[in-house]
Design an enzyme around this catalytic site. Structure first.
Site, PDB file in Angstrom:
ATOM      1  N   ASP A   7      42.039  35.426  59.837  1.00 58.89           N
ATOM      2  CA  ASP A   7      42.706  36.507  60.578  1.00 58.89           C
ATOM      3  C   ASP A   7      44.188  36.217  60.812  1.00 58.89           C
ATOM      4  OD1 ASP A   7      40.371  37.919  60.692  1.00 58.89           O
ATOM      5  OD2 ASP A   7      39.933  37.497  62.802  1.00 58.89           O
TER       6      ASP A   7
ATOM      7  N   HIS B  34      39.732  41.425  57.091  1.00 62.76           N
ATOM      8  CA  HIS B  34      39.472  42.757  57.661  1.00 62.76           C
ATOM      9  C   HIS B  34      40.157  43.867  56.866  1.00 62.76           C
ATOM     10  CE1 HIS B  34      37.505  41.638  61.476  1.00 62.76           C
ATOM     11  NE2 HIS B  34      38.291  40.576  61.457  1.00 62.76           N
TER      12      HIS B  34
ATOM     13  N   HIS C 108      46.858  33.141  65.643  1.00 59.14           N
ATOM     14  CA  HIS C 108      45.749  34.023  66.037  1.00 59.14           C
ATOM     15  C   HIS C 108      44.835  33.242  66.976  1.00 59.14           C
ATOM     16  CE1 HIS C 108      42.525  36.961  65.644  1.00 59.14           C
ATOM     17  NE2 HIS C 108      41.722  36.048  65.151  1.00 59.14           N
TER      18      HIS C 108
ATOM     19  N   HIS D  63      36.004  32.787  65.866  1.00 59.28           N
ATOM     20  CA  HIS D  63      35.566  34.135  66.284  1.00 59.28           C
ATOM     21  C   HIS D  63      34.220  34.503  65.654  1.00 59.28           C
ATOM     22  CE1 HIS D  63      39.888  35.320  67.599  1.00 59.28           C
ATOM     23  NE2 HIS D  63      39.210  34.712  68.539  1.00 59.28           N
TER      24      HIS D  63
ATOM     25  N   HIS E 175      38.112  29.974  61.634  1.00 51.44           N
ATOM     26  CA  HIS E 175      38.307  29.909  63.081  1.00 51.44           C
ATOM     27  C   HIS E 175      37.028  30.363  63.784  1.00 51.44           C
ATOM     28  CE1 HIS E 175      39.214  34.107  62.289  1.00 51.44           C
ATOM     29  NE2 HIS E 175      39.296  34.394  63.582  1.00 51.44           N
TER      30      HIS E 175
ATOM     31  N   ASP F 264      32.765  37.060  64.453  1.00 51.47           N
ATOM     32  CA  ASP F 264      32.606  37.803  63.198  1.00 51.47           C
ATOM     33  C   ASP F 264      32.994  36.956  61.982  1.00 51.47           C
ATOM     34  OD1 ASP F 264      35.230  38.029  64.340  1.00 51.47           O
ATOM     35  OD2 ASP F 264      35.713  39.585  62.877  1.00 51.47           O
ATOM     36  N   HIS F 265      33.301  35.693  62.214  1.00 53.00           N
ATOM     37  CA  HIS F 265      33.592  34.756  61.118  1.00 53.00           C
ATOM     38  C   HIS F 265      32.570  33.632  61.038  1.00 53.00           C
ATOM     39  CE1 HIS F 265      37.722  36.320  60.236  1.00 53.00           C
ATOM     40  NE2 HIS F 265      37.452  36.889  61.390  1.00 53.00           N
TER      41      HIS F 265
HETATM   42 ZN   LIG Z   1      39.670  36.259  64.640  1.00 55.65          ZN
END
Ligand SMILES: [Zn+2]
Length: 260
Positions: free
Chosen positions: A134, A172, A112, A58, A56, A60-61
């Site tokens: 996530d 995470h 999410h 975001h 996805h 941090d991905h």
């Molecule tokens: Zn995320």
């Protein structure tokens, strides 16, 4: 024999590298949220990346995807999303993707985010693996950004229907704080008590609690247990609304976690 490499990075992320056969240095990078930690790891372990798999949008991905993609000339797989310009090859639920000798089956798991996907991989010599981004965490699940509780609930049901021995490679390390919330919901859950001791010991020694196994999640993760009377009783106690459906209870549970 395959191997999965785990790279702890950023505040509490794990980046995963799938090496389909340890006799070859080929590997596949899942959700590279930063360039440097992955590039350092690849060079230190003499691994040769073949592709990037994204779940996805975001940051941090995905933040390392573009740079790794251009340095190593990699295709970048991911969902079709106008928020993911780095994707060069689009995937949707039902697609499959060859990772050398392994096959990744793409699952659409919205909730999410609306366009979240995950990668389910059966392995010849052991447990199947789910790279779930996530969507689900050890003892928890992702927050709702642009998806709805109903979507996330149905995505978690899809995960629950996978083989019990599936190993879940979530992104995470949230386990201990998730366990605190799970205790709030199910203070008498014996499996959760045992899990709490085990996971706390691991974290004291800085050992990751991931991957986790689906069977354990079904016993301890409240977000896979909102259909149970014990869980529903706690949820109903904390609201004036009359909750009826599974989604009602799940949605309220997610809200309770947001403000826990
Ligand atoms: Zn995320």
């Amino acid at each position: 024999m395959f191997q999965v490499h785990q790279i702890p990075a950023l505040k509490d992320n794990y980046f995963w590298l799938i090496q389909p056969d340890i006799r070859s240095s080929d590997c596949f990078i899942v959700d590279p949220g930063a360039f440097e930690s992955i590039d350092d790891y690849l060079r230190a372990h003499n691994l040769k990346p073949k592709a990037i798999l994204l779940t996805h949008h975001h940051h941090d991905h995905v933040d390392g995807a573009q740079e790794l993609g251009s340095k190593y000339r990699l295709p970048i797989y991911g969902p079709m999303s106008d928020r993911m310009p780095q994707v060069t090859h689009y995937l949707k639920g039902g697609d499959s993707l060859a990772l050398n000798s392994l096959t990744a089956n793409v699952l659409a798991l919205p909730g999410h985010t609306l366009d979240h996907i995950a990668y389910f991989i059966e392995t010849p010599e052991g447990s199947p693996m789910l790279f779930s981004g996530d969507t689900i965490f050890a003892c928890g699940c992702g927050r709702l950004f642009d998806g709805t509780a109903a979507l996330l609930h149905s995505s978690l049901q899809k995960i629950a229907a996978l083989p019990e021995n599936t190993l879940i490679y979530a992104a995470h390390e949230y386990t201990l704080s998730n366990i605190k919330f799970a205790f709030h919901i199910e203070p008498d859950n014996e499996d959760l008590k045992i899990r709490n001791i085990r996971e706390t010991l691991k974290r004291e020694q800085q050992i990751p609690t991931l991957p986790t196994q689906l069977a354990l999640e079904k016993k301890t993760n409240p977000f896979l247990r909102s259909h149970l009377t014990s869980v529903r009783a706690t949820i109903q106690r904390e609201t004036q609304d009359q909750l009826v459906s599974d989604v009602d209870f799940f949605a309220r549970l997610r809200l309770m976690k947001d403000s826990f």
